[in-house]
Design an enzyme around this catalytic site. Structure first.
Site, PDB file in Angstrom:
ATOM      1  N   GLY A  81      -3.567 -10.681  -6.084  1.00  0.00           N
ATOM      2  CA  GLY A  81      -2.766  -9.872  -7.002  1.00  0.00           C
ATOM      3  C   GLY A  81      -1.772  -9.045  -6.199  1.00  0.00           C
ATOM      4  O   GLY A  81      -2.038  -8.688  -5.050  1.00  0.00           O
ATOM      5  N   CYS A  82      -0.622  -8.733  -6.812  1.00  0.00           N
ATOM      6  CA  CYS A  82       0.388  -7.980  -6.057  1.00  0.00           C
ATOM      7  C   CYS A  82      -0.054  -6.540  -5.829  1.00  0.00           C
ATOM      8  O   CYS A  82       0.147  -5.972  -4.753  1.00  0.00           O
ATOM      9  CB  CYS A  82       1.743  -8.048  -6.754  1.00  0.00           C
ATOM     10  SG  CYS A  82       1.737  -7.569  -8.484  1.00  0.00           S
ATOM     11  N   ASN A  83      -0.706  -5.942  -6.817  1.00  0.00           N
ATOM     12  CA  ASN A  83      -1.248  -4.603  -6.617  1.00  0.00           C
ATOM     13  C   ASN A  83      -2.385  -4.650  -5.602  1.00  0.00           C
ATOM     14  O   ASN A  83      -2.531  -3.759  -4.751  1.00  0.00           O
ATOM     15  CB  ASN A  83      -1.797  -4.039  -7.935  1.00  0.00           C
ATOM     16  CG  ASN A  83      -0.719  -3.834  -8.972  1.00  0.00           C
ATOM     17  OD1 ASN A  83       0.404  -3.492  -8.646  1.00  0.00           O
ATOM     18  ND2 ASN A  83      -1.057  -4.053 -10.247  1.00  0.00           N
TER      19      ASN A  83
ATOM     20  N   THR B 246      -1.045  -4.779  -2.061  1.00  0.00           N
ATOM     21  CA  THR B 246      -0.521  -3.492  -1.618  1.00  0.00           C
ATOM     22  C   THR B 246      -1.652  -2.548  -1.224  1.00  0.00           C
ATOM     23  O   THR B 246      -1.631  -1.927  -0.157  1.00  0.00           O
ATOM     24  CB  THR B 246       0.321  -2.847  -2.737  1.00  0.00           C
ATOM     25  OG1 THR B 246       1.184  -3.831  -3.306  1.00  0.00           O
ATOM     26  CG2 THR B 246       1.172  -1.707  -2.198  1.00  0.00           C
TER      27      THR B 246
END
Lengths: 342, 342, 342, 342
Positions: free
Chosen positions: B148-150, B153
């Protein structure tokens, strides 16, 4: 063989865009960066997005040793380029991104920029940098003058029409929607986020924008008679891009044909199918220019819409395209990155 | 030798981003693009910014002949990847960008996604695609699950701290500022320009965001004990990017050292000097991730700020980085373009 | 009977917002506007959106005759208010919008603002302008110090929790998403549209933001012991508004009850149903503040989200609310305009 | 005596804007709100910015008892108004905000909207709602048809010029920069934040926008001959506002005089000094319209720039202005709020 590049005025937006593009250019290497007010700083302090690159520190112009430099990009403020370029050794090739060498006629320069040109010899020598129309002269030039970003946009959609004689030369209206980065990183109230966000306003209305000097010069040259257009730029709340709407009087089919024909083999200029119009974000952060032609309900009226990124095709990308030609490289080298969307 | 690439689900934002990045990849060639609802359309109709590329027409997945394809990027909606990937020949390498194979535990998958996994064997086989931490396994993998992009991060800023034992594992708060493209090109009221412009709002508050499944899995694995963090994403009016603010309890110097040490040799992860924090736009449209560490006035409290572009390093860039490894290419191939600023 | 109003510093954003609000205030009339650097200009030249109003010309402070003025709003830059207000006749009521009189303790003022206070007598006299909590003192005050906009937002969501004893006083984290107008109309590079658009970045990280002085003062006062919170503001690309996310340790139901109870009869503070959270644009251009409470998945952890418009409820609207009380008017007079959405 | 108001279609942007404006209207009270798909919901659920108001629940149109209602605002989608208004008792006054009654000629309606009008009797009765030009007829009307927002903008800058005979009627070009809320809260791909942010694009190019029906009708009526203009709207990334640039052929001084003279006593229309042009945000969220006139460098060419807020003066504010007249109230009642800037 990698070409050695110096960038004068690297702390402005067009300077940073040059660095960004050269980052993935296969045959250019940055050996010097100047930025007078930021001399002594690392580029990553001024532009943290370039942190991953191994770049020379910003220095003062005088500190640069141009021996061994193949080409200088001069991204200095208007009026300062003249002196700086005049002082460079004659064998160094130069692409100037300022307005200093765009106008061939010293009188026109003085009329639009408010003071006499200080390097009229260089002015004579300089080749106008609209690559698609001055390709062969640029290949052999020592000094190329990058065009205005608005001037490039307007010319891409209008030059072929004037050349082909398919529109009324006295009824050309050019309405430009312009993103803010064309104004650079300068501290002006109307460029503040709080002012421009959710806002739209015209500037230099009524034919006072300096890029009209370029339109007058180039369109008259193409037409073989004086051509004066109406040109109104409107600032819109976006960072990059120019979308031009040209209102012309001429048959839409002929207009479309003239454009499609002119750009058939161009790598960066794409003419859309008849009746379609481009969006500004379709070319963001790229060297491409998209053009569309739509027929108006009033017979004989045609709308031409063109768009490009002012910092890339309108300025730094164009500069590299010209430099590629001047250095004997592939014209498209380092410039084929696709636009960034969304 | 150019590798043949197929992209399933090319009509979404992550699909278009894959195409954009492959446009300048030196060793990948796109041979097939699927987009079920847009099958039969040219990519330039769906994404006019890709007009300059010579791309295959969008087709239905069944129409793709995977013989001769070296690697498939699967950018389909969550839950549909499972069946599609299960039906591919076992010799085709796959990078999946959906959430389907991120969680190793079928029970965790069912808990977060609300239904049982339909391909538990593949789920077992899939390697978690956080390149910097699973590099060797990815090199040999047949199926890699993009994070996932979150989740990417948060892990970039927290994993080294958990691994180094320099923070309190029970007091981790992760506040994410998230641009809108992570939600894709889907027609939802809160994603309309009129709603999000000049607006900011949290979503999935209180620990209901599905990327928590990845945090729980990965952080517990690194720590060797259960770790549960607080994670709150807030939507902000921007297109690309995630800026993470992590509030941790630990000594700031040790936190900075752990991060600097972990990423010293990483090409894409840049740790700023102690006390500096990155801006979201510093990495826009690039595969870079910038991280900064700031000491709080309260002793023992530290703020870590990290940022990446959700569509690039958080999704499609990461996918290509993984594909490079799986195909035996240079890990950074096609990914070194500088961020686009301003 | 209409009250005569003078606004000092009318050329800044908070000055313009005062004028905007007074435009429809039933009992206030603007009799003087100062703006030193713009003295001699019509307000419509500085703020064309006020063109329809019949306003006095901007003048220099010395030119204003305060005899007959009922109340002065002082919207001058920080540190200049002290001298100006000290020079006003003692019978004129003053609402100061600067930071000069927010801190009661001269030592605290010097610590946060870097120089000694020049009007310590006035500092003692000034009432802290957080209306909902100092209502009675404000009613009788001669000098009211408007709060910081971030300070107001944080206090609206945290004061009742500290007062009610429902949260751990040593584990309060306040993460603020802040629109740009709080920084005023000042020419700073990071406030340019080109810089902030599509961008997000923290500032004054690590407990260096001056509004912490207000939090320390007020929260310690409410708690009866020293309270120090962690407070991190992040600038987001929007013009108006602050959205605060507070991470607290305490039972969510009790937190919600404490807030709902505290604000039950407040005209401007609206507590949402349990589990709902507000959006920043829900209160834009209004004097309202919306607050929501969400329970975290980790037992005992609660997220409180609050939002207000920094220029209205956070500054000029608050100032008028206080002025209404000081002048014996209805507290809500001129302030009931609904938020502007979308 | 407070007038009882019902709003049909309150869940759209123009409906919400009506509620926002009536919130501070001294003599209107909302007694019913319909919103078919959201029937049963509180207005605060659909539009949380209206949370502070005490409003009736959204219901279905059939549930509204119009006995006792003084005036109905009908903010329904185009084509549905016809049936709904036809079914209302003849004594109820109606302001319709849809396109259904703007065109007087059934043939023109069918040509622009693609199907025959279903209530031709009402169509005949309806008064065109451009207040400044139909004031007396509106005062006595039972049914007033609100204008298109683009149509209002164009007419405010062009009607006086056509009436005064100071411009060439065959050379009128109207280039509109249009914010997104004019398209309503509808789920369309090009209205997504990810698509429109940082973007600009034309729509209904070439004379296909339906508001041309209004221009044709009104301008021909004013001129006493057929007038057809060129009209191109361009969507820009902002929420509220229209900025119109009109290119006309006529002497600039005469153009400015015609406008200044026409609007000298109008409370909402402000003509700027000769040579100045307005910005879109100067009128945001207000009922004002600003107009400027600039002389082009080409003799006989003039640029007129006008701006208004599409949701207020272009739609709901205009509707209330008309309702005020129909109900015998002060024309400006509830509409004098100053624009919201920045």
């Amino acid at each position: 063989m990698t070409r050695k590049i110096a960038i004068l005025g690297a702390s402005g937006y067009t300077g940073a865009e040059l660095v960004r593009l050269i980052a993935t250019h296969p045959e250019m290497e940055i050996v010097a960066l100047s930025g007078d007010r930021k001399a002594g700083m690392a580029m990553a302090e001024v532009y943290p997005h370039l942190r991953h690159m191994d770049l020379p520190e910003l220095c003062r112009i005088e500190e640069i040793d141009v021996a061994g430099v193949d080409l200088v990009f001069c991204a200095l403020p208007h009026a300062t380029s003249q002196a700086v370029i005049g002082a460079l050794p004659a064998e160094v090739k130069v692409v100037d991104l300022s307005a200093d060498f765009r106008l061939r006629d010293p009188a026109a320069y003085e009329a639009w920029y408010g003071k006499p040109h200080s390097a009229p010899e260089l002015q004579k020598e300089a080749v106008y940098g609209l690559t698609e129309f001055y390709r062969e002269e640029i290949r052999g030039a020592r000094l190329v003058a990058g065009t205005g970003c608005n001037a490039a946009t307007g010319q891409f959609i209008l030059r072929p029409l004037i050349a082909a004689g398919v529109i009324d030369l006295d009824q050309i209206i050019l309405d430009l929607k312009v993103a803010v980065s064309g104004a650079g990183r300068s501290l002006k109230e109307h460029l503040l986020f709080g002012e421009l966000h959710d806002n739209v306003f015209g500037y230099s209305l009524g034919g006072r924008h300096r890029h009209l000097g370029e339109f007058d010069q180039e369109f008259s040259r193409v037409a073989g008679r004086e051509v004066k257009i109406q040109f109104t730029p409107t600032l819109i709340p976006a960072t990059r891009g120019i979308l031009a709407t040209a209102y012309v009087q001429g048959e839409a089919g002929a207009v479309h044909y003239a454009l499609a024909d002119a750009y058939m083999n161009e790598p960066f200029i794409k003419v859309l199918p008849f009746g379609a119009a481009p969006s500004m974000k379709d070319v963001r952060a790229s060297n491409f220019c998209h053009i569309g032609v739509v027929e108006d309900r009033i017979p004989g009226r045609t709308i031409v819409v063109g768009t490009l990124d002012n910092l890339t095709k309108g300025s730094s990308g164009q500069a590299i395209q010209n430099a590629n030609l001047m250095l004997g490289l592939e014209e498209t080298a380092g410039l084929m990155a696709a636009p960034v969307y969304p």
